[in-house]
Write an enzyme that holds these catalytic residues in place. Structure first.
Site, PDB file in Angstrom:
ATOM      1  CG  HIS A  85      -0.396  -0.132   2.828  1.00  0.00           C
ATOM      2  ND1 HIS A  85      -0.515   0.939   3.467  1.00  0.00           N
ATOM      3  CD2 HIS A  85      -0.067  -1.246   3.124  1.00  0.00           C
ATOM      4  CE1 HIS A  85      -0.065   1.117   4.397  1.00  0.00           C
ATOM      5  NE2 HIS A  85       0.647   0.492   4.694  1.00  0.00           N
ATOM      6  CG  ASP A  87      -3.056   3.520   2.207  1.00  0.00           C
ATOM      7  OD1 ASP A  87      -2.586   2.598   2.166  1.00  0.00           O
ATOM      8  OD2 ASP A  87      -4.142   4.083   3.509  1.00  0.00           O
ATOM      9  CD  GLU A 157      -2.683  -1.528   6.223  1.00  0.00           C
ATOM     10  OE1 GLU A 157      -3.476  -2.409   6.621  1.00  0.00           O
ATOM     11  OE2 GLU A 157      -2.203  -0.389   5.762  1.00  0.00           O
ATOM     12  CD  GLU A 158      -1.133   2.500   7.064  1.00  0.00           C
ATOM     13  OE1 GLU A 158      -1.957   2.173   8.319  1.00  0.00           O
ATOM     14  OE2 GLU A 158       0.322   2.426   7.667  1.00  0.00           O
ATOM     15  CG  HIS A 217     -20.534  29.502  35.976  1.00  0.00           C
ATOM     16  ND1 HIS A 217     -19.869  28.096  36.626  1.00  0.00           N
ATOM     17  CD2 HIS A 217     -19.540  30.359  35.545  1.00  0.00           C
ATOM     18  CE1 HIS A 217     -19.074  28.898  37.390  1.00  0.00           C
ATOM     19  NE2 HIS A 217     -18.737  30.551  36.483  1.00  0.00           N
ATOM     20  CG  HIS A 431       1.005   3.136  12.658  1.00  0.00           C
ATOM     21  ND1 HIS A 431      -0.280   2.604  13.167  1.00  0.00           N
ATOM     22  CD2 HIS A 431       1.426   2.604  11.815  1.00  0.00           C
ATOM     23  CE1 HIS A 431      -0.590   1.768  11.787  1.00  0.00           C
ATOM     24  NE2 HIS A 431       0.212   1.959  11.138  1.00  0.00           N
TER      25      HIS A 431
END
Length: 462
Positions: A85, A87, A157-158, A217, A431
């Site tokens: 891959h 990517d 792939e990622e 708040h 990664h």
């Protein structure tokens, strides 16, 4: 060996081409890099064409394209299909890189005696799939291509390879091969080469916890209205018990348990726990009770938070109860867990443990099936013999904790066990900031792939 001489004589060329590929920020997860992802596909197409492929095409999908190329020298010879891959993972956070992630540099690195290439995608997976392109070029240049070869290099792939299954199913004849090579894994070390025979699957989820209709708040409403961040943290914490077992009902029902003998063999792989901790700068390892570190990352499922956010995260202080909180959670799966089923179990459980004071939503991002491949096939034996020739040592079969969705898909649709022929190291920061890939790994990978072709042809012809 003429092919080996060609590789040696073209080292600068092979290295510079990889650096050019690494300069393309082909991040598939971020739409702002869309043009760059397409540019990377075109780079791969041109590389295969120049290397000597007869047919090269950029096959469009509903997402990013798949680059397909082939060279048939004799239909009677065996065919090798190469998958990879182009990517890459996002490079964030950029400030943690020692050099810009898309400006590759070669410098010293631990465990890499000839230096390493620092860039996003260097090890995962540009540096590794490009070895196959260069091995193909070397074999073609010297008139010594022992087998027919096909390439399928994808760009998603990622992000889960969402469009790959349809492509494979619709192109089974085009992709038919006698063996499949994938270089997207790592070895134990350069001194102890290994071949991966098992990969975990994955289910990747995103959750949202919603409280009031706006940020509140924290003084006026604190203690009276649910804080989604507090609730989310409590819910996530409850999904692991004191033994680090996942508490989702049914999560372990289909987990394939290894025999004592199988576990013993798995733990015979060289592993130094103190060195492992030292490399990560940790004082102790952490994981499921009753299992070794090797087992925890290879044969056991996990649940991990990959990102969590909500409320005010700017400089200084802002006293608010946030209206919502979010998290990304991944589960690594083992045979015979089904990621669709696990995703459904996760969603049902997460919703069931939410208190009435909040609303929750769950989204499945993507997933992939776990896979185990044979270490007795002809392809494995050829890979084993090739590594033994180039490394001078017989490789060790190992199981790896990562996920490659294509492996189970190939097994199911093409009926072929892929050979997980990786040359990276687990210290290469995949990664993470400062990802790198050894220069020596790159070139010994090219050489080993060329030897594989010779060994596989010889075994195929008896």
């Amino acid at each position: 060996m003429a092919v080996k001489d060609y590789i040696r004589n073209n080292k600068d060329k092979f290295l510079n081409e990889l650096l050019d590929l690494l300069r393309i920020p082909s991040v598939s997860a971020d739409p702002k890099f869309k043009d760059d992802v397409f540019a990377a596909a075109e780079f791969v197409r041109e590389s295969l064409d120049k290397a000597g492929a007869d047919t090269v095409e950029v096959c469009q999908t509903a997402g990013y394209p798949i680059v397909y190329g082939e060279k048939t020298i004799d239909p009677s010879l065996p065919t090798v299909l190469v998958y990879g891959h182009y990517d890459v993972q996002p490079a964030d956070p950029y400030e943690l890189w020692d050099s810009p992630p898309f400006e590759p540099v070669i410098k010293d690195a631990p465990n890499h005696e000839e230096g390493a290439i620092f860039a996003r995608g260097s090890a995962d997976d540009k540096g590794q799939f490009y070895m196959h392109v260069k091995a193909f070029e070397a074999m073609m240049a010297e008139g010594n291509l022992p087998c027919n070869v096909k390439f399928m290099i994808e760009g998603e792939e990622e992000v889960g390879s969402d469009n790959l299954e349809e492509f494979v199913i619709n192109n089974k004849e085009k992709l038919s091969a006698d063996v499949i090579l994938i270089s997207d894994t790592h070895m134990i070390s350069m001194e102890n080469p290994s071949i991966t025979v098992g990969l975990r699957g994955m289910a990747y989820m995103e959750v949202e916890v919603i409280g009031a209709n706006r940020d509140l708040h924290s003084g006026t409403y604190g203690g009276a209205v649910a804080n989604p961040i507090n609730i989310l943290c409590q819910m996530i914490s409850s999904m692991l018990d004191e033994n680090n077992h996942v508490t989702i009902p049914g999560f372990y029902d289909k987990v394939q348990e290894l025999t004592d003998e199988q576990r013993k063999r798995l733990n015979e792989a060289p592993f130094d726990l103190e060195e492992y901790k030292s490399k990560l700068n940790i004082d102790a390892v952490h994981g499921e009770k009753g299992y070794s570190t090797i087992e925890r990352v290879g044969i056991r499922p996990t649940l991990d938070v990959n990102g969590i956010w909500g409320g005010y995260m700017g400089e200084g202080a802002k006293t608010v109860l946030p209206s919502k909180a979010n998290a990304k959670i991944s589960m690594r799966l083992v045979p015979d867990q089904d990621w669709h089923e696990i995703s459904e179990l996760f969603e049902n459980y997460f919703k069931s443990i939410a208190p009435d004071s909040v609303k929750v939503s769950v989204k499945t991002h993507h997933g992939g099936s776990p896979a185990v491949v044979s270490d007795s096939s002809m392809g494995y034996k050829a890979a084993e013999a090739a590594m033994e020739e180039t490394f001078g040592k017989r490789p060790i079969p190992t199981r790896e904790g990562g996920s490659i969705p294509i492996v189970a898909l190939f097994q199911k649709e093409l009926g072929t066990d892929p050979i997980l022929f990786g040359f990276g190291l687990d210290t290469d920061a995949l990664h993470s900031p400062n990802e790198h890939y050894g220069v020596k790994n790159y070139f010994i990978g090219i050489e080993t792939i060329a030897v594989f072709f010779e060994k596989f042809r010889a075994l195929s012809q008896g």
